[in-house]
Design a protein around this motif. Sequence first.
Motif, mmCIF file in Angstrom:
data_model
loop_
_atom_site.group_PDB
_atom_site.id
_atom_site.type_symbol
_atom_site.label_atom_id
_atom_site.label_comp_id
_atom_site.label_asym_id
_atom_site.label_seq_id
_atom_site.Cartn_x
_atom_site.Cartn_y
_atom_site.Cartn_z
ATOM 1 N N GLU A 1 0.862 -1.178 0.000
ATOM 2 C CA GLU A 1 0.000 0.000 0.000
ATOM 3 C C GLU A 1 0.904 1.235 0.000
ATOM 4 O OE1 GLU A 1 -3.084 -0.192 2.904
ATOM 5 O OE2 GLU A 1 -3.557 -2.278 2.451
ATOM 6 N N SER B 1 1.533 -5.749 9.030
ATOM 7 C CA SER B 1 1.562 -6.618 7.854
ATOM 8 C C SER B 1 2.741 -6.296 6.954
ATOM 9 C CB SER B 1 0.247 -6.481 7.075
ATOM 10 O OG SER B 1 -0.855 -6.868 7.865
ATOM 11 N N ALA B 2 3.032 -5.016 6.773
ATOM 12 C CA ALA B 2 4.131 -4.625 5.895
ATOM 13 C C ALA B 2 5.475 -5.054 6.468
ATOM 14 C CB ALA B 2 4.108 -3.111 5.669
ATOM 15 N N PHE C 1 -2.882 3.359 11.302
ATOM 16 C CA PHE C 1 -3.313 2.037 10.844
ATOM 17 C C PHE C 1 -2.279 1.012 11.282
ATOM 18 C CE2 PHE C 1 -4.682 5.260 7.745
ATOM 19 C CZ PHE C 1 -6.063 5.128 7.861
ATOM 20 N N LYS D 1 -2.533 -2.241 11.893
ATOM 21 C CA LYS D 1 -2.549 -3.526 11.201
ATOM 22 C C LYS D 1 -1.767 -3.454 9.899
ATOM 23 C CE LYS D 1 -5.686 -7.126 9.527
ATOM 24 N NZ LYS D 1 -7.108 -7.533 9.346
ATOM 25 N N LYS D 2 -1.875 -2.338 9.200
ATOM 26 C CA LYS D 2 -1.143 -2.174 7.944
ATOM 27 C C LYS D 2 0.363 -2.143 8.184
ATOM 28 C CE LYS D 2 -1.544 1.786 5.843
ATOM 29 N NZ LYS D 2 -2.114 2.891 5.038
#
Length: 658
Positions: free
Chosen positions: A230, A317-318, A311, A313-314
Amino acid sequence: MPVIHELDSHMSDLIAAGEVVERPSSVCKELIENSIDAGATQITVEIEHGGIAYLRIQDNGCGMEPADAPTAFLRHATSKIRTKEDLAAIGTLGFRGEALAAISAVSRVDLFTKQEGQLEGTHLFVEAGVVKTNESAGCPEGTTFVIRDLFFNTPARMKFLKKDFTEAGYVLSVVEHAAESHPEIAFRCIRDGKTVFHSPGTGELQQAVFAVFGRELARNLIPIPPMEMEDVRVHGFLSKPHAPRSNRSYQHFFVNGRFIKSKLIQAAMEEAYRNAIITGKFPYGCLCIDLPLSQVDVNVHPAKTEVKFAFEKKIFSAVYAACKGALAAEDNVPEIRAEEVQRKRTGVPATPERVREKPPMAEPKPEQKPAELESIRRMAGLTKSADTSPRTGMMAADRPYKRNTAPSPRRTFRPFVDVDEEDERVLQHPSEQTEMAMPSAAEEAVPSETQPAVPQPEIPEPQSGLEQARPTAKVIGSCFSTYILAEDADGLILIDKHAAHERMLFNQLQKSTEIPTQMLLEPVVVEMTGEEFAVMTENHELVQAVGFQVEPFGHHSIAVREAPAYLDAAEIPMTMSEVAQKLLDRRTPVPDKRDDLIHMVSCKAAIKGGWETSTAELQAICDRVVSDPEVNCCPHGRPVMVRLTKYELDKLFKRVNQ
């Protein structure tokens, strides 16, 4: 009589100083951040007596105008922000305008500053927050702060400081973090007249990390290729799983060029090492995360060492994906090294680390006839024949077969180079200068009796013209009935057969949707406590998913009627007891329960150290280890294979020049 009154400005400054200035390293951090914001390319930090008696920060930044210099020492005076909208997207390291006021309130400060092109600069002397001298002076372009007698007017704060050497260590850490976050800036730290740190300022993160971590730690670092998920970009360096540390002190995290401490990033990084690192040990490295300024709040901690993500969670994950991808591309094979030999001006590059990409898994065929499926399973070690060894679980069929492996692209990693001496190189054997190619197509295999009972993906049919020779590692013996000794073109290989077999089982069980099982001729009855019986009943589907078919038998007993095909019946009672204990462990997150159970089952089913194993079986394990980059460590994190190169052997026996 009123009891509420307004504090005078001096008391307000002292209170503010207590929040911002904790020790000399706090002063150093604030001033270095100002130097970075001023566009400096060279920053020098000099301390004496731990920075308590003397601390000098010199930079070649833009400097200050004469009229701005005294204003900079006022509270909430800053050039970084002007409106409330600026707080939503802070792109500078400093922004509150409190640092200089807080520092000057508890010390004696000399400021020398000059802008580019000016004939003379400005000198200010500030004591306890009061400007005592404001005059013109000759000085270099940029800004120099000299802080003397820290906490001279607040002796109560002095007693909380550590010894000079300890305080100097904190200052050095600040300089190192700044060098990593801004590799384009050359940093130098001088302690009591001696340079203790220097970074080149070339803009290469690799060289800055080498300067901070040193030769030994940097040797076991692997790169994280820049990855963007993202609008979050992650890059940096990670430690190899076989070289962990006993603490997290070398976990360095940076967000938009700012050093931070983050439980979120720490958890994401360590999650990538799950089942690949020794329990109780921790990875280290340098992780740099870049994201839009509006998605991170840096104004949540007085020292600005903690941030808040919009964010989370983002971000998790990254970071996890970037770390996991970097680890998957690394073979994680430790090398046994003799004392490293240095040669100058040879032009010979340092020994390249071998990095192998994980081969793609073969896609299962949509349809398989029962006979073909059984043949594939037997070849891959998914079922036991009647004459399977009860201890090792090795296949005993006498029919040869061919095995096909997907190609593994070759990659090399440019090693770290000592930045202090650019012409310094590590002398190496010529055989170590070449890339290591993995077998890339179908290879001729030995009879299936030499293959361990290790579940593998379905094996596609060999393709004509793609068959190549099997890996050239040859088993030459074993040691203590635990370690396999083999040789190849590069040198001597030592393999822990239990760790290797355990990892093979674990990898396949993780990927399998259905675990091969066997019906027991007689059910095995296992006695349990009330808690164990209850948790086994509640988690019946999870237990079945890892290969066990159980049912209640009596009050607190269970009958095991089906078990994984490669698990001996004698191991079942102890295995079921450990399964129950795993399920009772409330600290383990629910999504990881299956991995924990698979980990435990694979350990129980693997061949054990001390067991006698035939040469053919040892060769089969060796072939799998050297050809499969996923078999690099056991699920506990212990290495599967170590290598002693021929050149290292020659050095040990003095057969080459030192």
